[in-house]
Design an enzyme around this catalytic site. Structure first.
Site, short mmCIF file in Angstrom:
data_model
loop_
_atom_site.label_atom_id
_atom_site.label_comp_id
_atom_site.label_asym_id
_atom_site.label_seq_id
_atom_site.Cartn_x
_atom_site.Cartn_y
_atom_site.Cartn_z
N LYS A 42 -8.69 2.63 9.11
CA LYS A 42 -9.58 1.80 9.91
C LYS A 42 -9.68 0.41 9.33
CE LYS A 42 -12.44 5.87 10.09
NZ LYS A 42 -13.74 6.42 9.65
N GLY A 43 -9.23 0.27 8.06
CA GLY A 43 -9.47 -0.95 7.31
C GLY A 43 -8.96 -2.24 7.93
N GLU A 98 -2.01 -4.33 7.78
CA GLU A 98 -2.75 -3.49 6.84
C GLU A 98 -3.83 -4.32 6.15
OE1 GLU A 98 -3.93 -0.90 5.90
OE2 GLU A 98 -2.63 0.26 4.58
N ASP A 99 -4.88 -3.67 5.72
CA ASP A 99 -5.96 -4.40 5.04
C ASP A 99 -5.55 -4.84 3.64
OD1 ASP A 99 -5.91 -1.77 4.09
OD2 ASP A 99 -8.05 -1.38 4.41
N ASP A 102 -2.18 -1.84 -2.34
CA ASP A 102 -2.68 -1.49 -3.67
C ASP A 102 -1.50 -0.86 -4.45
OD1 ASP A 102 -4.80 -1.13 -5.55
OD2 ASP A 102 -5.10 0.92 -4.87
N PHE A 151 -12.17 -3.58 -7.21
CA PHE A 151 -12.41 -2.85 -5.97
C PHE A 151 -13.22 -3.73 -5.02
CE2 PHE A 151 -14.00 0.34 -3.06
CZ PHE A 151 -12.84 1.06 -2.83
N VAL A 152 -12.66 -3.95 -3.83
CA VAL A 152 -13.31 -4.85 -2.87
C VAL A 152 -13.70 -4.13 -1.60
CG1 VAL A 152 -12.26 -6.99 -3.72
CG2 VAL A 152 -11.03 -5.62 -2.04
N ASP A 158 -13.77 -0.47 3.02
CA ASP A 158 -14.98 0.33 2.78
C ASP A 158 -15.04 0.92 1.39
OD1 ASP A 158 -12.86 2.27 3.19
OD2 ASP A 158 -14.44 3.77 3.32
N ARG A 164 -17.93 -1.93 5.81
CA ARG A 164 -16.79 -2.44 6.60
C ARG A 164 -17.16 -3.65 7.42
NH1 ARG A 164 -12.46 1.19 6.47
NH2 ARG A 164 -12.98 3.40 6.48
P1 IMP Z 1 -2.07 2.11 -1.45
O1 IMP Z 1 -1.31 3.22 -0.77
O2 IMP Z 1 -2.48 2.47 -2.84
O3 IMP Z 1 -1.37 0.78 -1.37
O4 IMP Z 1 -3.46 2.07 -0.75
C1 IMP Z 1 -3.74 1.32 0.31
C2 IMP Z 1 -5.07 1.76 0.88
O5 IMP Z 1 -6.04 2.06 -0.13
C3 IMP Z 1 -5.66 0.63 1.67
O6 IMP Z 1 -5.22 0.66 3.00
C4 IMP Z 1 -7.14 0.86 1.52
O7 IMP Z 1 -7.58 1.72 2.54
C5 IMP Z 1 -7.30 1.55 0.19
N1 IMP Z 1 -7.73 0.58 -0.86
C6 IMP Z 1 -7.00 0.10 -1.88
N2 IMP Z 1 -7.68 -0.76 -2.64
C7 IMP Z 1 -8.90 -0.87 -2.07
C8 IMP Z 1 -10.08 -1.65 -2.38
O8 IMP Z 1 -10.16 -2.44 -3.33
N3 IMP Z 1 -11.14 -1.46 -1.53
C9 IMP Z 1 -11.11 -0.62 -0.47
N4 IMP Z 1 -10.03 0.12 -0.14
C10 IMP Z 1 -8.93 0.00 -0.94
MG MG Z 2 -6.30 1.43 4.68
#
Ligand code: IMP
Ligand code: MG
Length: 178
Positions: A42-43, A98-99, A102, A151-152, A158, A164
Site C-alpha cells: 500500500k506504501g 514503489e515507496d 530497502d 526507519f521512516v 507505515d 501512512r
Molecule cells: P525491501 O524488499 O527490503 O527492499 O523492502 C521494501 C519494503 O519494505 C518497502 O516497500 C516498505 O514497505 C518496507 N520498508 C522498508 N524500509 C522501510 C521504512 O523505513 N519504513 C517503512 N517501510 C519500510
Molecule cells: Mg511496500
C-alpha cells in the site's frame, strides 16, 4: 499532526517538488507509446497518484499487492503476491512504482516475475532509496531521495499500519520500534 516520536526528514513541499521533476523526466523518456504504472500497495499509493498527475502524457495505472514485512520493522524475507494485476503488460512500457527500496528483495523478485509477462520495457521508480541496506541488486531508474539507514514513516509508509497519511516523510524514534 504533531507527534513527539516523529522528526520531519522530507517536507511535503520537498516531496512535491521532486515529484514534478520526476514526472517531467518520465514524460521526456517516454514521449510516445503505451505507458503503464504499477503501484505497489500500500506504501506507494500517494506517490503513484501524485507522480501520475505530474506526467505530461497518458498513463495506465494498475495495482499489485505484495507482502514482505509483517506488522513491525523486520522483514520476513518472504515475498508474497496478495493482489495481482488486472491488465496485461504485453508490449507495454512498464514502470513499477514503489515507496522505498530497502534490501531490494521485493523489487528483485517482482522484476523477475513481471519480465515473464513480456512488457516492451520495465523500469522502477521509487520515492526513497536506502542504498546502505541493499542485499539484492536492483537498478532504480527514477529515485526521489536517497536517505540514510533510518526507519521512516509517512506519505504512504507505515509502522504497523500507522502514519501512512502524513504528508511528510518522518523518522520514527528508534525506541518506538520493536
Ligand atoms: P525491501 O524488499 O527490503 O527492499 O523492502 C521494501 C519494503 O519494505 C518497502 O516497500 C516498505 O514497505 C518496507 N520498508 C522498508 N524500509 C522501510 C521504512 O523505513 N519504513 C517503512 N517501510 C519500510
Ligand atoms: Mg511496500
Amino acid at each position: 499532526m504533531i507527534d513527539p516520536k516523529l522528526r520531519v526528514l522530507l517536507s511535503s513541499e520537498q516531496i512535491q517538488a521532486r515529484i514534478r521533476e520526476l514526472g517531467e523526466q518520465i514524460s521526456n523518456d517516454f514521449p510516445t507509446g503505451h505507458l503503464h504504472f504499477i503501484c505497489i500497495l500500500k506504501g506507494a499509493c500517494f506517490f503513484m497518484s501524485d507522480l501520475a498527475r505530474a506526467l505530461k502524457r497518458d498513463v495506465a495505472i494498475d495495482f499489485m499487492g505484495i507482502s514482505t514485512y509483517g506488522k513491525g520493522k523486520t522483514s520476513s524475507g518472504e515475498v508474497k503476491v496478495t493482489k495481482d494485476l488486472d491488465i496485461s503488460l504485453e508490449g507495454s512500457n512498464v514502470i513499477i512504482v514503489e515507496d522505498i527500496v530497502d534490501s531490494g528483495v521485493t523489487l528483485n523478485y517482482l522484476l523477475h516475475l513481471l519480465e515473464q509477462r513480456k512488457p516492451a520495457s520495465i523500469r522502477i521508480a521509487a520515492l526513497l532509496d536506502k542504498p546502505e541496506r541493499r542485499l539484492r541488486p536492483v537498478h532504480v531508474s527514477y529515485v526521489g531521495f536517497q536517505i540514510p539507514d533510518q526507519f521512516v514513516v509517512g506519505y504512504g509508509l507505515d509502522y504497523a499500519e500507522k502514519y501512512r497519511n502524513l504528508d511528510a516523510v518522518c523518522v520514527l524514534d528508534d525506541t518506538q520500534i520493536s
